[in-house]
Write an enzyme that holds these catalytic residues in place. Structure first.
Site, PDB file in Angstrom:
ATOM      1  N   TRP A   1       0.777  -0.988   0.158  1.00 19.01           N
ATOM      2  CA  TRP A   1       0.061  -0.076   0.091  1.00 19.01           C
ATOM      3  C   TRP A   1       0.758   1.370   0.325  1.00 19.01           C
ATOM      4  O   TRP A   1       0.559   2.200  -0.661  1.00 19.01           O
ATOM      5  CB  TRP A   1      -0.883   0.037   1.247  1.00 19.01           C
TER       6      TRP A   1
ATOM      7  N   LYS B   1      -9.537  -1.991   6.421  1.00 18.90           N
ATOM      8  CA  LYS B   1      -9.970  -2.989   6.554  1.00 18.90           C
ATOM      9  C   LYS B   1     -11.057  -3.433   7.353  1.00 18.90           C
ATOM     10  O   LYS B   1     -10.769  -3.259   8.589  1.00 18.90           O
ATOM     11  CB  LYS B   1      -8.799  -4.282   6.164  1.00 18.90           C
TER      12      LYS B   1
END
Length: 234
Positions: free
Chosen positions: A85, A186
């Site tokens: 990421w 998440k």
């Protein structure tokens, strides 16, 4: 993806799916995980395109849909290792070209990708938000979290632990984000995130659930994207 379809698993009528034999010291679950990795087109694509993990494509897809990563932004990546990421964020905001900034935070050491600054730190430490803002010389524009709590094997317990971790990440985000900032994290489908979503809707102008195609079809993972931070309250 370009080129031939990697998900077909067939060529000339013959299956190309890799099967892994169970080694004596490897559990069945480990064997199944390894087999899934070897047959995952996103794993192969990440290796081919130089990303640290398949997770990079989740962030790429979410940003292509909602365009919350912009040139010149300051981004914090919580639980950054192995760096997929952070890599994407550095490219999107221009940190790999000396424009924006990306700071990855993790308890595990990692070799930072180009344009990424990395700090070994527990974001739960009381002084972590202040230290982060000192490193950034100001507040962040985006906080990312692809973290997941270690699994126990008990579905309900694991879900509660993941939601608890996201709530802590949201606390951190609200401490360090500039007004108008974004938070992406998440979560796991399961219904106990109602309180988290209600809290985010108070703190941010828009809150969305996102299921990127790069998330495995059999996975219960979702991402919550909160944009338009209303600003820290005294």
């Amino acid at each position: 993806m370009t080129g031939s379809n990697p998900s077909s698993g067939r060529e000339g009528g013959r299956s190309l799916k890799t099967r892994v034999k169970t080694a004596r010291k490897r559990s069945l679950s480990s064997t199944l995980w390894l087999e899934r990795q070897l047959n995952d087109p996103y794993v192969a694509r990440a290796k081919r395109e130089g990303y640290a993990s398949r997770a990079a494509y989740k962030l790429i897809e979410i940003d292509e849909r909602y365009h919350f990563l912009k040139p010149g932004q300051r981004v914090v990546d919580l639980g950054a290792a192995p760096g997929g990421w952070s890599q994407v964020a550095a490219h999107k905001v221009g940190a790999d070209q000396g424009k924006g900034r990306v700071i990855g935070i993790d308890l595990l050491e990692m070799e930072p990708p180009p344009g990424v600054e990395f700090k070994v730190m527990d974001f739960l430490e009381p002084d972590a938000p202040q230290r982060l803002m000192e490193w950034l010389d100001g507040k962040a524009d985006v906080v990312l979290s692809d973290m997941a709590a270690n699994a126990t094997g008990h579905k309900k317990t694991d879900h509660l632990r993941i939601i608890g971790l996201v709530e802590l990440a949201a606390d951190f985000a609200c401490d360090v984000l500039a007004e108008g900032g974004a938070f992406l994290a998440k979560v796991i489908q399961g219904g106990t995130e109602t309180e988290l979503l209600a809290r985010l809707k108070r703190e941010f102008a828009t809150v969305r659930h996102v299921k990127p195609q790069a998330s495995r079809a059999d996975s219960a993972e979702l991402y919550v994207l909160a944009t338009g931070f209303r600003g820290a309250k005294d």
